[in-house]
Design an enzyme around this catalytic site. Sequence first.
Site, PDB file in Angstrom:
ATOM      1  CG  ASP A   8      40.478  36.021  47.542  1.00 39.67           C
ATOM      2  OD1 ASP A   8      40.821  37.211  47.499  1.00 39.67           O
ATOM      3  OD2 ASP A   8      39.927  35.447  46.578  1.00 39.67           O
ATOM      4  CB  SER A   9      36.792  38.643  47.909  1.00 42.30           C
ATOM      5  OG  SER A   9      37.444  38.377  46.676  1.00 42.30           O
ATOM      6  CE1 TYR A  40      35.406  40.869  50.560  1.00 44.90           C
ATOM      7  CE2 TYR A  40      37.693  41.052  51.275  1.00 44.90           C
ATOM      8  CZ  TYR A  40      36.414  40.572  51.487  1.00 44.90           C
ATOM      9  OH  TYR A  40      36.140  39.805  52.585  1.00 44.90           O
ATOM     10  N   GLY A  41      37.136  44.355  45.133  1.00 47.00           N
ATOM     11  CA  GLY A  41      37.944  45.309  44.362  1.00 47.00           C
ATOM     12  C   GLY A  41      37.221  46.524  43.842  1.00 47.00           C
ATOM     13  CB  CYS A  78      42.765  39.219  48.952  1.00 48.49           C
ATOM     14  SG  CYS A  78      41.672  40.439  48.201  1.00 48.49           S
ATOM     15  CB  THR A 115      41.484  43.890  46.618  1.00 45.46           C
ATOM     16  OG1 THR A 115      41.328  43.516  45.254  1.00 45.46           O
ATOM     17  CG2 THR A 115      40.712  45.143  46.909  1.00 45.46           C
ATOM     18  CD  GLU A 158      34.471  33.985  43.334  1.00 43.80           C
ATOM     19  OE1 GLU A 158      33.633  33.204  43.793  1.00 43.80           O
ATOM     20  OE2 GLU A 158      35.640  34.059  43.776  1.00 43.80           O
ATOM     21  CB  CYS A 208      43.440  40.147  41.113  1.00 37.16           C
ATOM     22  SG  CYS A 208      41.948  39.318  41.653  1.00 37.16           S
ATOM     23  CB  THR A 209      44.762  35.733  44.648  1.00 34.29           C
ATOM     24  OG1 THR A 209      43.570  36.248  45.251  1.00 34.29           O
ATOM     25  CG2 THR A 209      45.988  36.248  45.384  1.00 34.29           C
ATOM     26  CG  HIS A 210      39.499  35.850  41.883  1.00 37.59           C
ATOM     27  ND1 HIS A 210      39.657  36.409  43.130  1.00 37.59           N
ATOM     28  CD2 HIS A 210      38.305  35.219  41.914  1.00 37.59           C
ATOM     29  CE1 HIS A 210      38.590  36.135  43.871  1.00 37.59           C
ATOM     30  NE2 HIS A 210      37.755  35.417  43.145  1.00 37.59           N
TER      31      HIS A 210
HETATM   32  N1  DGL Z   1      41.310  37.807  44.781  1.00 36.03           N
HETATM   33  C1  DGL Z   1      41.015  39.200  45.059  1.00 36.03           C
HETATM   34  C2  DGL Z   1      42.253  40.022  44.752  1.00 36.03           C
HETATM   35  O1  DGL Z   1      43.319  39.440  44.768  1.00 36.03           O
HETATM   36  C3  DGL Z   1      39.774  39.571  44.362  1.00 36.03           C
HETATM   37  C4  DGL Z   1      39.287  40.900  44.766  1.00 36.03           C
HETATM   38  C5  DGL Z   1      37.837  41.120  44.560  1.00 36.03           C
HETATM   39  O2  DGL Z   1      37.067  40.458  45.238  1.00 36.03           O
HETATM   40  O3  DGL Z   1      37.502  42.012  43.774  1.00 36.03           O
HETATM   41  O4  DGL Z   1      42.232  41.201  44.526  1.00 36.03           O
END
Ligand code: DGL
Length: 266
Positions: A10-11, A42-43, A73, A75, A152, A186-188
Amino acid sequence: MDNRAIGVFDSGLGGLTAVSEIMRLLPNERIVYFGDTARVPYGTRSRETIMRYVSEDIDFLQSFDIKAVIMACGTASSVSLPQIREIYDIPIIGVVEPASRAACNATKNLKVGIIGTSATVKSRSYEREILTALPGAEIYTAACPLFVPLVENGRTNPDDIVLATMVEEYLTPIREAGVDTLIMGCTHYPIIERAIARFMGNSVSLINPGLEAARFLQECEDIEKSCGAAEYRFFVSDDRSGFMENASKFLGGKLCGEVEIASAGK
Ligand code: DGL
């Protein structure tokens, strides 16, 4: 049986929502995790940049002896998965298909909300999957670009005023639409699930893409499971201490071992 590791990326911290579920559902699996903390988020990036980051992340994971990749992730899964699958000769599981399937199973009134990064919402990836399975569904989407930096930075307490304000701003139109199911695309976002659930109310089913990807892996007959002892390695591309603090909190002490530094890019 295949005792090779599963590569997960993931990011940043978000992919740990998949890791924690793989640990629980498949306790014999070895996992190599890469969080690209030097390049999060990343998004908000272009498709070309996300494609490049994803390729570099997978190349890094493939420097280990892995049997599959979990693109944990939303994204990356939304923007790159079909093309990336054509390039790599290894099973790759994303989060969009498993989470969309779960949402289709959960909704009763066919009103589904989808939240994600700007790139994810723009791609309409979840929307397409849901409308293919449920053509009559009504979809309500919202991009929530400030959620990833909040997570984060450890701002995950539902009483956190900044988090609560952003939840209200982003989710009000979706709540007012009367959805009974919300994909935290989004996994966050499952890391702030308590704040989201508090705002949306008990009657709305929240879909956790990391959990659904782990279930998908568990059911996937093409990927042989391990019978060996679990072993976990965590890599980040920057800021080891911040990641360790937040990851330990999130994994409830299951962050065994040191977090190592790695660079996926050139
Ligand atoms: N966990 C990423 C997702 O599921 C985060 C993307 C990001 O870094 O913006 O989209």
